[in-house]
Design an enzyme around this catalytic site. Structure first.
Site, PDB file in Angstrom:
ATOM      1  N   GLU A 319       0.832  -1.195   0.000  1.00 48.07           N
ATOM      2  CA  GLU A 319       0.000   0.000   0.000  1.00 48.07           C
ATOM      3  C   GLU A 319       0.869   1.249   0.000  1.00 48.07           C
ATOM      4  O   GLU A 319       1.956   1.245   0.592  1.00 48.07           O
ATOM      5  CB  GLU A 319      -0.923   0.000   1.230  1.00 48.07           C
ATOM      6  CG  GLU A 319      -1.880  -1.190   1.240  1.00 48.07           C
ATOM      7  CD  GLU A 319      -2.807  -1.193   2.451  1.00 48.07           C
ATOM      8  OE1 GLU A 319      -2.649  -0.314   3.329  1.00 48.07           O
ATOM      9  OE2 GLU A 319      -3.697  -2.076   2.519  1.00 48.07           O
ATOM     10  N   HIS A 349      -7.940   1.431   2.115  1.00 49.00           N
ATOM     11  CA  HIS A 349      -7.762   0.995   3.512  1.00 49.00           C
ATOM     12  C   HIS A 349      -8.484   1.946   4.476  1.00 49.00           C
ATOM     13  O   HIS A 349      -7.909   2.475   5.433  1.00 49.00           O
ATOM     14  CB  HIS A 349      -6.281   0.927   3.870  1.00 49.00           C
ATOM     15  CG  HIS A 349      -5.999  -0.008   5.009  1.00 49.00           C
ATOM     16  ND1 HIS A 349      -4.807  -0.680   5.144  1.00 49.00           N
ATOM     17  CD2 HIS A 349      -6.746  -0.388   6.085  1.00 49.00           C
ATOM     18  CE1 HIS A 349      -4.831  -1.423   6.241  1.00 49.00           C
ATOM     19  NE2 HIS A 349      -6.006  -1.251   6.831  1.00 49.00           N
TER      20      HIS A 349
END
Length: 471
Positions: A319, A349
């Site tokens: 990420e 997220h």
């Protein structure tokens, strides 16, 4: 480097009766200047004497570094203690982080900051880490424990936020809302009902029936869904949900499958080609747990072939470290293929990213940090023995609280109690967890000179990891 956000509040005043000691630089351990703590503790009963304020062993001020836009509730809690609090809205790259962490006693992070052994090795004064999120896989927990650094997290506070996001995604996938919205933004009117469904009467399969999974179960049932769940341990069902004995059985009967498991070697690629093959034709997959739980290449193939009707992902194997146009092929090679798939919801997220959840997390982790720093309580620590002593009262003069972290080997407590032999031990507890053990003791009738002597003797014990003395 990002500019820090100013934090109001006075720095804690140095205690007038603090003891200053010098320490050999050749000894690898926290120096006396690393130990601190000052807090008026709450009464355990309205009938007890007023609580005693524990003072730091040394006059050095408590320094706290908060990264990734930690909620104001935590900043306020830490600031009220008189700590020096420095706040950044973003994470720091490794070089910046190493430079900053050298000087701090506690650090607060979320999911983007990586506290590896390389970083923690530079943190000579660090005694506590606060993970203001559910996960702690971004921290080298074993290294932290072996070096006397307690790690705290918030396993419960964002459960409702994640559960609500999943409910929203179930409805959005069933109605293809993401595709219809994107088409409208591109000036295309596409009113269709083919392969659009109500969720009432459909079966939701929950993999992992913990705090999030069980809350989701209740919400889904209230909307008319049938709920089945799979977990590695037997768990009591809420409502009319029922536990399924195998993962494949759950996959074969569920219209929607949602994942809520931790990141472990056992959960890596938990859902891959064979598991997707076991799912119903046209089923939907949702992952709001950890990025490595789903084999995304296998997912892309299933979406392309029409095996699955859609998917929603909130987490990814790799990420971006900060906001911006960084969700690109160099981060994960399958991204160009994934973003082209129909009826796929991709979110950055944000499962626990609500005002309510972040506020609650700030209170939970901020409080845990202050209780450990000021009282030695490790209740809620994820890598440490959990231990706590009742507060000292104001009429208990001449007391010192000893916090002694040591290797879990035979003979340590005998050595320590020989040091305490000339003093009255009013309370003493010890607990171990793996290679690390933790002892808390309240010693009565000590003078400032006694405290200095106790520290020096404890510091020279062979299996000492770290010591703090509060008085």
């Amino acid at each position: 480097m990002s500019s820090p956000v100013p934090v109001s509040g006075a720095v804690a005043e140095s205690s007038s009766n603090a003891v200053t000691l010098s320490t050999s630089p050749t000894i690898s351990a926290h120096s006396p200047g690393s130990y601190f703590g000052s807090m008026n503790r709450r009464l355990t009963s309205s009938f007890t004497a007023p609580p005693k304020t524990l003072k730091p062993f040394n006059t050095e001020d408590m320094k706290v570094l908060l990264l990734e836009n930690i909620n104001k509730t935590a900043i306020d809690i830490l600031n009220q203690q008189g700590y020096q609090v420095e706040v950044y809205k973003t994470s720091l790259d490794e070089e910046e982080l190493i430079e900053k962490i050298r000087d701090v006693h506690a650090i607060g992070i979320r999911s983007k900051t990586k506290l590896t052994a390389k970083v923690l090795r530079e943190a000579k004064n660090l005694v506590a880490i606060g993970c203001f999120c559910i996960g702690t896989n971004q921290v080298d927990l074993e290294y932290a424990a072996r070096h006397g650094i307690a790690v705290f997290n918030s396993p419960f506070s964002n459960s409702r936020s994640v559960a609500e996001l999943v409910i929203g995604e179930i409805i959005a996938l069933a109605r293809q809302l993401g595709d219809r919205s994107m088409e409208m933004h591109q000036n295309t009117w596409n009113k269709v009902s083919a392969k659009c469904w109500e969720i009432r009467g459909k079966t939701l399969g929950i993999v992992g029936y913990g705090h999030i999974g069980s809350q989701l179960s209740v919400l889904a049932e209230s909307m008319g869904m049938s709920v089945v769940y799979y977990d590695v341990v037997p768990l009591m069902a809420l409502g009319t949900a029922r536990q399924i004995s195998t993962l494949n059985e759950l996959l074969s009967v569920s219209d929607f499958v949602t994942l809520h498991v931790p990141q472990l070697p056992e959960t890596h690629n938990l859902i891959s080609g064979p598991q997707i093959a076991a799912m119903k034709e046209g089923a939907y997959l949702i992952n709001a747990s950890r990025g490595n739980v789903v084999d995304i290449r296998a997912l892309v193939n299933a979406l392309s072939s029409g095996k699955l009707g859609g998917a929603a992902l909130d987490v990814y194997p790799n990420e971006p470290a900060k906001n911006g146009p960084h969700f690109v092929e160099t981060l994960n090679s399958w991204i160009p293929e994934l973003v082209k798939q129909k009826n796929v919801i991709l979110t950055p997220h944000i499962g626990g990213s609500t005002e309510e959840a972040q506020s609650a997390i700030g209170v939970e982790v901020g409080t845990a940090l202050t209780k450990y720093i000021n009282e030695g309580s490790t209740i809620g620590a994820v890598n440490f023995p959990e231990l706590s002593l009742r507060p000292l009262s104001a009429d208990e003069e001449g007391h010192v609280r000893v916090l002694y972290i040591h290797s879990n080997v035979p003979g340590v407590l005998r050595t320590v109690n020989e040091i305490f032999a000339d003093h009255n031990i009013e309370k003493q507890y010890s607990e171990s967890r793996g290679e690390v053990a933790y002892m808390m003791a309240d010693i009565a009738d000590v003078t400032t000179s006694d405290i200095k002597t106790l520290y020096e003797q404890l510091y020279n014990t062979p299996f000492r990891i770290a010591i703090r003395l509060l008085y």
